[in-house]
Scaffold this active site. Structure first.
Site, PDB file in Angstrom:
ATOM      1  N   ARG A  75       1.116  -1.036   0.077  1.00 48.00           N
ATOM      2  CA  ARG A  75       0.125   0.016   0.081  1.00 48.00           C
ATOM      3  C   ARG A  75       0.995   1.087  -0.163  1.00 48.00           C
ATOM      4  NH1 ARG A  75      -4.872  -2.564   0.670  1.00 48.00           N
ATOM      5  NH2 ARG A  75      -4.736  -4.404   1.657  1.00 48.00           N
ATOM      6  N   ASP A 106     -10.049  -1.858  -6.105  1.00 52.89           N
ATOM      7  CA  ASP A 106     -10.572  -0.540  -6.541  1.00 52.89           C
ATOM      8  C   ASP A 106      -9.293   0.625  -6.415  1.00 52.89           C
ATOM      9  OD1 ASP A 106     -10.984  -0.797  -3.994  1.00 52.89           O
ATOM     10  OD2 ASP A 106     -13.141  -0.078  -3.957  1.00 52.89           O
TER      11      ASP A 106
HETATM   12  P1  ATP Z   1      -7.748  -4.748  -2.130  1.00 55.70           P
HETATM   13  O1  ATP Z   1      -9.060  -4.509  -2.457  1.00 55.70           O
HETATM   14  O2  ATP Z   1      -7.248  -6.076  -2.031  1.00 55.70           O
HETATM   15  O3  ATP Z   1      -7.666  -3.919  -0.844  1.00 55.70           O
HETATM   16  P2  ATP Z   1      -6.958  -2.266  -3.313  1.00 55.70           P
HETATM   17  O4  ATP Z   1      -6.147  -2.205  -4.970  1.00 55.70           O
HETATM   18  O5  ATP Z   1      -8.288  -1.733  -3.247  1.00 55.70           O
HETATM   19  O6  ATP Z   1      -6.805  -3.753  -3.213  1.00 55.70           O
HETATM   20  P3  ATP Z   1      -5.877  -0.223  -1.984  1.00 55.70           P
HETATM   21  O7  ATP Z   1      -4.850  -0.346  -0.777  1.00 55.70           O
HETATM   22  O8  ATP Z   1      -6.998   0.447  -1.420  1.00 55.70           O
HETATM   23  O9  ATP Z   1      -6.018  -1.660  -2.160  1.00 55.70           O
HETATM   24  O10 ATP Z   1      -5.088   0.600  -3.083  1.00 55.70           O
HETATM   25  C1  ATP Z   1      -3.674   0.132  -3.465  1.00 55.70           C
HETATM   26  C2  ATP Z   1      -2.948   1.162  -3.716  1.00 55.70           C
HETATM   27  O11 ATP Z   1      -3.372   1.953  -4.977  1.00 55.70           O
HETATM   28  C3  ATP Z   1      -2.717   2.166  -2.713  1.00 55.70           C
HETATM   29  O12 ATP Z   1      -1.768   1.909  -1.878  1.00 55.70           O
HETATM   30  C4  ATP Z   1      -2.162   3.334  -3.547  1.00 55.70           C
HETATM   31  O13 ATP Z   1      -0.764   3.382  -3.729  1.00 55.70           O
HETATM   32  C5  ATP Z   1      -2.850   3.400  -4.651  1.00 55.70           C
HETATM   33  N1  ATP Z   1      -4.106   4.449  -4.741  1.00 55.70           N
HETATM   34  C6  ATP Z   1      -5.161   4.210  -3.840  1.00 55.70           C
HETATM   35  N2  ATP Z   1      -6.020   5.346  -4.126  1.00 55.70           N
HETATM   36  C7  ATP Z   1      -5.339   6.110  -4.699  1.00 55.70           C
HETATM   37  C8  ATP Z   1      -5.761   7.246  -5.248  1.00 55.70           C
HETATM   38  N3  ATP Z   1      -6.756   7.915  -4.807  1.00 55.70           N
HETATM   39  N4  ATP Z   1      -4.755   8.252  -6.213  1.00 55.70           N
HETATM   40  C9  ATP Z   1      -3.765   7.481  -6.347  1.00 55.70           C
HETATM   41  N5  ATP Z   1      -3.338   6.171  -5.769  1.00 55.70           N
HETATM   42  C10 ATP Z   1      -4.160   5.400  -5.025  1.00 55.70           C
END
Ligand code: ATP
Length: 328
Positions: A75, A106
């Site tokens: 993350r 997402d």
């Molecule tokens: P899971 O559903 O398994 O948690 P995910 O992809 O939703 O997976 P997140 O930790 O929400 O997991 O997002 C992964 C990474 O995406 C974040 O650590 C960050 O680096 C990037 N990210 C998330 N939101 C944003 C944003 N608004 N702008 C830029 N990067 C983002």
């Protein structure tokens, strides 16, 4: 758009079984088509830190059966900033990379879409990889099937001991705001009740149904609680029930991170392979800002924008109806 020559692949967010088969498919499909491939370690963090390496067919040997992700995931807060994105862009350009496959949920797609709007000269394709099965545009996400099977195996074992001792077990399962794992595991294991974020069950209602189960001579009961359920968590629910439902030894189990690990199921190996293959082919065809998904057993492209804004993932109506009827 210029002809694609070199792509990068990364995994981001929570790890999910099936990511490795997907990485393998991305690498081998790209190489087959004459593209160079770079693996990015630790998701967006690796783009910022320039933590990347050239991959060949042997880089992905013997990984189909591995859970987790050989590229590691993270993350990454800095990628949310303009400065972080600019660093990532510069590192990609310096390596001559013109396409990026991101495997994640997402949050990952939100980052990918923002990045791609800022720097449209790098094509971006998303692959839905999360055990939560909560993305619009794909009936199944990578890792959901394996995680559900892991949960089922654990609950079957708990059922044995529950039955031997006349116990009532409350079992918390993962899924964030999605009850997808809870619903399928609950039906598969004959849970007496399933508490879901998508359908609120009042504690009073739960107590009535557990008492009815006792009256109907059930020797054990299992209540699956999705982690996103709105009743205050599995311990609070168990406490409230304990006051009202007698003659049961009440236990709580939180399955936790074991749900993320393990060798990917046949379904997730095939899904990962199909989605990785499709992601590269979509990019070669000039697509960008899209997610590859599975709908009615066909590979379908959905724009990242749509996948993110429509992200209400609906649980199946028949499963929701039968969860009460089949557990009587
Ligand atoms: P899971 O559903 O398994 O948690 P995910 O992809 O939703 O997976 P997140 O930790 O929400 O997991 O997002 C992964 C990474 O995406 C974040 O650590 C960050 O680096 C990037 N990210 C998330 N939101 C944003 C944003 N608004 N702008 C830029 N990067 C983002």
């Amino acid at each position: 758009m210029q002809k694609l020559s070199k792509i990068a692949v990364l995994t981001s967010g929570g790890d999910a079984p099936g990511m490795n088969p997907c990485i393998r498919a991305v690498v081998r499909t790209a190489l087959y088509n004459g593209l160079e491939v770079v693996g990015v370690r630790q998701g967006y963090q690796g783009l910022i830190d320039n933590n990347m390496y050239d991959m060949n067919n042997r880089s992905v040997s013997n990984i189909l059966n591995l859970g987790g992700t050989i590229l590691k995931t993270a993350r990454c807060l800095p990628f949310r900033t303009d400065e972080g994105m600019e660093l990532a862009y510069k590192n990609l350009k310096a390596r001559g990379i013109d396409g990026l496959v991101v495997i994640g949920g997402d949050g990952t797609f939100t980052g990918a879409l923002r990045f791609s709007r800022k720097y449209p000269d790098i094509a971006v394709i998303g692959v839905p990889g999360t055990i939560d099965n909560d993305l619009y545009g794909s009936t199944y996400t990578l890792g959901f099937d394996t995680a559900t099977n892991t949960v089922i195996e654990a609950i079957d074992k708990i059922r044995d001991t529950a039955d031997a001792h006349d116990r009532l077990f409350f079992i918390e399962v993962m899924g964030r705001d999605s009850g997808a794992i809870a619903l399928r595991a609950g039906i598969s294991c004959g849970a007496e009740a399933i508490m879901l974020p998508e359908k609120e069950t009042a504690i009073e209602e739960l107590i009535v149904s557990l008492k009815a189960g006792q009256y109907n001579k059930k020797s054990s009961s299992i209540v699956i609680v999705a982690e996103g359920d709105k009743n205050g968590g599995v311990y609070d629910i168990a406490k409230a029930v304990e006051k009202e439902v007698k003659n049961y030894d009440i236990k709580v189990t939180i399955l936790g991170h074991l749900q993320r690990g393990g060798s990917p199921s046949s379904f997730d190996r095939i899904l990962g392979s199909r989605l990785g293959f499709a992601a590269v082919n979509a990019m070669i065809a000039g697509k960008t800002q899209q997610m590859v998904g599975l709908q009615a057993n066909n590979i379908v492209l959905t724009t990242l924008e749509e996948a993110l804004t429509q992200h209400e993932f609906k649980l199946e109506d028949d499963l929701m109806q039968m969860m009460e009827i089949l557990s009587i």
